[in-house]
Design a protein around this motif. Structure first.
Motif, PDB file in Angstrom:
ATOM      1  N   ASN A   1       7.144  -3.043   1.563  1.00  0.00           N
ATOM      2  CA  ASN A   1       5.583  -3.325   1.116  1.00  0.00           C
ATOM      3  C   ASN A   1       4.955  -1.997   1.439  1.00  0.00           C
ATOM      4  OD1 ASN A   1       5.695  -3.678   4.063  1.00  0.00           O
ATOM      5  ND2 ASN A   1       3.544  -4.036   3.673  1.00  0.00           N
ATOM      6  N   TRP A   2       5.213  -0.916   2.047  1.00  0.00           N
ATOM      7  CA  TRP A   2       4.604   0.240   2.063  1.00  0.00           C
ATOM      8  C   TRP A   2       5.352   1.481   1.849  1.00  0.00           C
ATOM      9  CZ3 TRP A   2       5.314   4.603   5.341  1.00  0.00           C
ATOM     10  CH2 TRP A   2       6.030   4.453   6.283  1.00  0.00           C
ATOM     11  N   THR A   3       4.953   2.530   1.167  1.00  0.00           N
ATOM     12  CA  THR A   3       5.733   3.793   0.687  1.00  0.00           C
ATOM     13  C   THR A   3       4.773   4.670   0.838  1.00  0.00           C
ATOM     14  OG1 THR A   3       5.309   3.508  -1.537  1.00  0.00           O
ATOM     15  CG2 THR A   3       7.300   2.574  -0.777  1.00  0.00           C
ATOM     16  N   PHE A   4       5.215   6.120   0.759  1.00  0.00           N
ATOM     17  CA  PHE A   4       4.496   7.361   0.644  1.00  0.00           C
ATOM     18  C   PHE A   4       4.270   7.545  -0.828  1.00  0.00           C
ATOM     19  CE2 PHE A   4       7.098   8.411   4.263  1.00  0.00           C
ATOM     20  CZ  PHE A   4       6.020   8.481   5.367  1.00  0.00           C
ATOM     21  N   ALA A   5       3.034   8.014  -1.152  1.00  0.00           N
ATOM     22  CA  ALA A   5       2.826   8.306  -2.536  1.00  0.00           C
ATOM     23  C   ALA A   5       3.451   9.477  -2.934  1.00  0.00           C
ATOM     24  CB  ALA A   5       1.345   8.644  -2.654  1.00  0.00           C
TER      25      ALA A   5
ATOM     26  N   TYR B   1       0.953  -1.104   0.022  1.00  0.00           N
ATOM     27  CA  TYR B   1       0.149  -0.098   0.139  1.00  0.00           C
ATOM     28  C   TYR B   1       1.041   1.239   0.052  1.00  0.00           C
ATOM     29  CZ  TYR B   1       0.946  -0.258   5.140  1.00  0.00           C
ATOM     30  OH  TYR B   1       1.881  -0.470   6.176  1.00  0.00           O
ATOM     31  N   LYS B   2       0.327   2.188  -0.453  1.00  0.00           N
ATOM     32  CA  LYS B   2       1.032   3.637  -0.267  1.00  0.00           C
ATOM     33  C   LYS B   2      -0.028   4.628   0.457  1.00  0.00           C
ATOM     34  CE  LYS B   2       2.780   3.263  -4.877  1.00  0.00           C
ATOM     35  NZ  LYS B   2       2.769   3.897  -6.259  1.00  0.00           N
ATOM     36  N   ILE B   3       0.721   5.619   1.403  1.00  0.00           N
ATOM     37  CA  ILE B   3       0.060   6.476   2.105  1.00  0.00           C
ATOM     38  C   ILE B   3       0.198   7.876   1.291  1.00  0.00           C
ATOM     39  CG2 ILE B   3       0.243   7.724   4.390  1.00  0.00           C
ATOM     40  CD1 ILE B   3       1.445   5.149   5.359  1.00  0.00           C
ATOM     41  N   ASP B   4      -0.833   8.552   0.919  1.00  0.00           N
ATOM     42  CA  ASP B   4      -1.084   9.765   0.376  1.00  0.00           C
ATOM     43  C   ASP B   4      -1.115  10.816   1.471  1.00  0.00           C
ATOM     44  OD1 ASP B   4      -1.683  12.209  -1.010  1.00  0.00           O
ATOM     45  OD2 ASP B   4      -3.280  11.354  -2.115  1.00  0.00           O
ATOM     46  N   LEU B   5       0.088  11.435   1.845  1.00  0.00           N
ATOM     47  CA  LEU B   5       0.040  12.602   2.736  1.00  0.00           C
ATOM     48  C   LEU B   5      -0.634  13.948   2.528  1.00  0.00           C
ATOM     49  CD1 LEU B   5       3.852  12.064   3.781  1.00  0.00           C
ATOM     50  CD2 LEU B   5       1.792  11.008   4.855  1.00  0.00           C
ATOM     51  N   SER B   6      -1.026  14.046   1.204  1.00  0.00           N
ATOM     52  CA  SER B   6      -1.723  15.410   0.984  1.00  0.00           C
ATOM     53  C   SER B   6      -3.186  15.401   1.564  1.00  0.00           C
ATOM     54  CB  SER B   6      -1.773  15.336  -0.633  1.00  0.00           C
ATOM     55  OG  SER B   6      -2.659  14.548  -1.185  1.00  0.00           O
ATOM     56  N   LYS B   7      -3.592  14.144   1.897  1.00  0.00           N
ATOM     57  CA  LYS B   7      -4.853  13.995   2.592  1.00  0.00           C
ATOM     58  C   LYS B   7      -5.110  13.882   3.915  1.00  0.00           C
ATOM     59  CE  LYS B   7      -6.675  12.904  -1.634  1.00  0.00           C
ATOM     60  NZ  LYS B   7      -7.082  11.518  -1.903  1.00  0.00           N
ATOM     61  N   PRO B   8      -6.125  14.279   4.712  1.00  0.00           N
ATOM     62  CA  PRO B   8      -6.269  14.559   6.199  1.00  0.00           C
ATOM     63  C   PRO B   8      -6.248  13.082   6.689  1.00  0.00           C
ATOM     64  CG  PRO B   8      -8.070  14.967   5.341  1.00  0.00           C
ATOM     65  CD  PRO B   8      -7.331  14.960   3.960  1.00  0.00           C
ATOM     66  N   SER B   9      -5.884  13.082   7.786  1.00  0.00           N
ATOM     67  CA  SER B   9      -6.018  11.705   8.654  1.00  0.00           C
ATOM     68  C   SER B   9      -7.504  11.471   8.944  1.00  0.00           C
ATOM     69  CB  SER B   9      -5.484  11.651   9.949  1.00  0.00           C
ATOM     70  OG  SER B   9      -5.505  10.537  10.602  1.00  0.00           O
ATOM     71  N   MET B  10      -8.075  10.145   8.584  1.00  0.00           N
ATOM     72  CA  MET B  10      -9.256   9.750   8.810  1.00  0.00           C
ATOM     73  C   MET B  10      -9.942   9.914  10.160  1.00  0.00           C
ATOM     74  SD  MET B  10     -10.590   6.646   6.153  1.00  0.00           S
ATOM     75  CE  MET B  10     -11.962   6.611   7.039  1.00  0.00           C
ATOM     76  N   PHE B  11      -8.755   9.829  11.107  1.00  0.00           N
ATOM     77  CA  PHE B  11      -9.171   9.387  12.423  1.00  0.00           C
ATOM     78  C   PHE B  11      -8.453  10.562  13.641  1.00  0.00           C
ATOM     79  CE2 PHE B  11      -9.640   5.304  10.542  1.00  0.00           C
ATOM     80  CZ  PHE B  11     -10.851   5.126  10.891  1.00  0.00           C
ATOM     81  N   ASP B  12      -9.231  10.906  14.338  1.00  0.00           N
ATOM     82  CA  ASP B  12      -8.392  11.828  15.342  1.00  0.00           C
ATOM     83  C   ASP B  12      -7.537  11.195  16.251  1.00  0.00           C
ATOM     84  OD1 ASP B  12     -10.144  10.806  17.516  1.00  0.00           O
ATOM     85  OD2 ASP B  12     -11.324  12.523  17.681  1.00  0.00           O
ATOM     86  N   SER B  13      -6.954  11.378  17.347  1.00  0.00           N
ATOM     87  CA  SER B  13      -6.022  10.876  18.184  1.00  0.00           C
ATOM     88  C   SER B  13      -6.726  10.024  19.227  1.00  0.00           C
ATOM     89  CB  SER B  13      -5.258  12.076  19.416  1.00  0.00           C
ATOM     90  OG  SER B  13      -6.264  12.750  20.029  1.00  0.00           O
TER      91      SER B  13
ATOM     92  N   ASP C   1      -3.810   2.313  -3.478  1.00  0.00           N
ATOM     93  CA  ASP C   1      -3.115   1.194  -4.033  1.00  0.00           C
ATOM     94  C   ASP C   1      -2.971   0.151  -2.801  1.00  0.00           C
ATOM     95  OD1 ASP C   1      -3.107   2.626  -6.262  1.00  0.00           O
ATOM     96  OD2 ASP C   1      -1.036   3.236  -5.942  1.00  0.00           O
ATOM     97  N   LEU C   2      -4.140  -0.304  -2.288  1.00  0.00           N
ATOM     98  CA  LEU C   2      -3.858  -1.252  -1.599  1.00  0.00           C
ATOM     99  C   LEU C   2      -3.954  -2.815  -1.952  1.00  0.00           C
ATOM    100  CD1 LEU C   2      -3.802  -2.614   1.498  1.00  0.00           C
ATOM    101  CD2 LEU C   2      -6.294  -2.233   1.924  1.00  0.00           C
ATOM    102  N   MET C   3      -3.113  -3.670  -1.980  1.00  0.00           N
ATOM    103  CA  MET C   3      -2.977  -4.784  -2.772  1.00  0.00           C
ATOM    104  C   MET C   3      -2.692  -5.916  -1.723  1.00  0.00           C
ATOM    105  SD  MET C   3      -3.305  -3.202  -6.107  1.00  0.00           S
ATOM    106  CE  MET C   3      -2.490  -4.145  -7.237  1.00  0.00           C
ATOM    107  N   PHE C   4      -3.363  -7.092  -2.300  1.00  0.00           N
ATOM    108  CA  PHE C   4      -3.013  -8.549  -1.814  1.00  0.00           C
ATOM    109  C   PHE C   4      -2.581  -9.326  -3.070  1.00  0.00           C
ATOM    110  CE2 PHE C   4      -4.062 -12.681  -0.703  1.00  0.00           C
ATOM    111  CZ  PHE C   4      -3.297 -12.972   0.362  1.00  0.00           C
TER     112      PHE C   4
END
Length: 655
Positions: free
Chosen positions: A607-611, A516-528, A541-544
């Protein structure tokens, strides 16, 4: 060996004997008749750190240890006409000496736990329980407490629940009222009845469900206090001190709060609070913006409060000027502080501010040596270095080995069950990743032999293995919760701060078995707190096995009891989804895995990177020793970017 070691005895100690060069506190020096200075000292979150020693790196250090804190205790006792010493919990678990006692030596009836021996030597007046006291089970806890020469109180852990807290049968005494003689400004003595009541986060029922379910229950902290504090007053307590093994958090009261010290301070009848659990210091600027606090004066809702760091790093001190009004005592004035045992210099070095108290070291010397032998045993070899310097910004070998071992174990456990054939993935998080632990607080195991101390370093906590069955949608949600580790980044701008300092590393789960990749331009879905606050999400791009993960797919996730029980509030990670509860700790599984393989080679597989974001760079801080590994990190481009604060090194990532 002899255990007859004692330093200044507990209780309200006279301040001048043997301390002629130490000035009395103004409350002691200026107290009038019918006025008395009472100094209350606190240790908290010791986590078995008696020696100033890092068992994971197998070397002495100057930043921890009750043996060091004890020297401050002696000095601070001498500054006050009357003093007492309390501990605020989390003393039984937290370093290899604790694990040695629980897993290697064990506790029989009549045995002494070394941290209890050390606390007896220092001379505590009382303690409460922390959440980690339950990690090794109730039998181990009760046998350990049996050796304490001081009362241990806890009001909200209940072995038989009644209609209200005052009808409960509590596991320990909910409170204790100590009769103490104090000397006033005229040299006359008086008896003050000091009430001490203890609290622990009710989340213990989730975190240590395997030990506690069916044996005890936990009540809300504030509700419990509202019931017991009036009874303490009815029984004659002149002064009530809350031993709150609960952090300083929101001022908004909610049922079952983990960090409940702010609403707890509003309970009528409580005069002062000793806090802990968060491994922070109060008073300090850390809490400058918190509602209900004066972070400079050290008060919560106007009442004196303190938090004395962790592992013996600080001694919390509350000074109370008491005045007798008829037959009652009232707090006329108060001061608070947290005194450190070391300081960090501009060149990143550490200077010890105190020396050891030899009697404290001597009291547990045998167990210290046994712990060293325990942690130095080799169990296998590693062909790749195991370090966590970049664990928060890239796929990481120290997390990879944990995931590999969990996967290896759960694959065996699923054979022959109804779940055999379902895809198994593995979730693991970095525990030693700097942060509040400082710039040396990282895993760093070189190529070569792997000893038990290295495994304990890779996996700090005595968690046990769990497996949960989740959907593809929950896998994505699980990863979205983890992605709260990162700040939202503006595309095209340089050198933005990457890591969210309020997000704990132990909640940054990496899931192996998917990509998978992490798109840092988007806000977090969850608070603390894990509440969903935005739609869409950051995980792309979450893949199995090369195909997209769909919402209705089913997976088994190998994890630990804390996460599977709901710890951290991760989608899919809850008791209802547990399909396997292992009797083995994650550490033991890692040891077995290394023994089975002989030589491990846990290179991170990226297996994971930043977009990618064109023209964008981010900054993060890690340990200075990370420089040696920066060129080998897979999946990201990392370069040095100068010095960070407080001894950390700064690095830059090009997205």
């Amino acid at each position: 060996m002899s255990r007859d070691f004692k330093i200044s005895r507990r209780g309200f100690m006279g301040g001048t004997a043997g301390a002629t060069l130490i000035a009395l506190h103004p409350f002691s020096a200026r107290a009038a008749g019918a006025q008395a200075h009472l100094r209350i000292m606190e240790t908290t979150d010791l986590h078995v750190h008696v020696y100033p020693y890092d068992y994971y790196s197998d070397k002495p250090i100057d930043t921890v240890g009750l043996s060091r804190t004890a020297s401050i205790i002696e000095e601070i006792r001498a500054e006050a006409t009357n003093s007492m010493l309390v501990d605020n919990g989390d003393f039984l678990q937290g370093n290899p000496m604790g694990d040695y006692m629980a897993y290697e030596r064990g506790m029989k009836e009549g045995d002494m736990h070394p941290v209890i021996t050390a606390m007896n030597t220092v001379g505590f007046d009382a303690s409460t329980l922390g959440n980690h006291e339950f990690n090794y089970g109730l039998d181990f806890l009760m046998k350990s407490l049996a050796g304490a020469e001081f009362p241990v109180v806890c009001a909200n852990v209940v072995s038989e629940m009644g209609g209200s807290p005052r009808d409960d049968k509590t596991l320990l005494k909910p409170y204790v009222i100590l009769d103490r003689e104090v000397t006033d400004g005229n040299g006359e003595t008086h008896v003050v009845k000091v009430g001490l009541i203890g609290f622990v986060p009710p989340q213990i029922m989730t975190w240590d469900r395997r030990h506690l379910e069916g044996n005890v229950e936990a009540r809300d902290i504030v509700t419990t206090a509202e019931a017991w504090v009036p009874q303490m007053r009815e029984e004659g307590a002149d002064l009530i001190i809350a031993l709150s093994h609960s952090g300083i958090g929101s001022a908004q009261r909610e049922d079952g709060m983990e960090n409940a010290s702010v609403p707890l301070a509003e309970v009528d009848g409580i005069d002062a609070l000793m806090t802990g659990h968060s491994h922070l210091v109060f008073p300090s600027p850390t809490y400058a913006d918190f509602v209900g606090l004066d972070a400079e004066a050290g008060t919560i809702h106007g009442k004196p409060a303190v938090m004395g760091g962790f592992w013996g790093s600080h001694l919390g001190v509350i000074d109370l000027l008491l005045e007798k009004d008829g037959n009652e005592w009232r707090v006329l004035s108060a001061e608070t502080e947290a005194r450190p045992i070391s300081k960090r210099n501009e060149d990143r070095s550490v200077t010890a501010l105190v020396e050891d108290v030899p009697a404290v070291l001597a009291s547990v010397e045998a167990e210290h040596q046994a712990t060293l032998e325990y942690v130095r045993r080799a169990v296998g070899e590693t062909a790749a270095p195991l370090h966590s310097y970049f664990a928060l910004v890239a796929d990481d070998p120290s997390v990879q080995i944990v995931s590999n071992a969990q996967l290896w174990y759960i694959e065996q456990m699923m054979q022959g069950t109804e779940y055999e054939g379902l895809p198994i993935i593995s979730a693991a998080a970095p525990f030693k990743a700097g942060g509040r632990g400082g710039p040396e607080y990282y895993t760093d195991v070189p190529v070569g032999p792997v000893a038990i101390k290295n495994v304990a370093d890779l996996y700090l906590y005595p968690n046990t293995v769990r497996a949960v069955k989740v959907t593809g949608a929950e896998v994505k949600g699980w990863l979205e919760r983890s992605a709260g580790m990162f700040n939202q980044i503006t595309p095209g701008e340089p050198d933005q701060v990457l890591l969210n300092p309020d997000f704990p590393s132990y909640n940054f789960d990496v899931i192996d078995g998917v990509t998978y990749k992490i798109d840092l331009s988007k806000p977090s879905m969850f608070d603390s707190d894990g509440a969903e606050v935005s739609e869409g999400g950051r995980i792309v791009d979450l893949m199995f096995e090369g195909a997209p993960v769909t919402d209705d797919m089913e997976f088994i996730v190998a994890t630990n009891n804390y996460r599977a029980g709901g710890g951290g509030s991760f989608p899919g990670a809850n008791p209802e989804n547990i399909i396997f509860e292992g009797p083995d700790t994650n550490r033991d599984v890692i040891v077995r895995y290394i023994v089975d393989k002989g030589t491990i080679d846990p290179k991170a597989d990226a297996n994971w990177t930043f977009a990618s974001m064109e023209g964008t760079t981010v900054l993060f801080d890690t340990g200075p020793a990370a420089t040696a590994y920066a060129d080998a990190v897979e999946g990201v481009t990392i370069e040095p970017a100068g010095d960070g604060p407080d001894g950390f090194a700064r690095f830059r990532i090009t997205l």
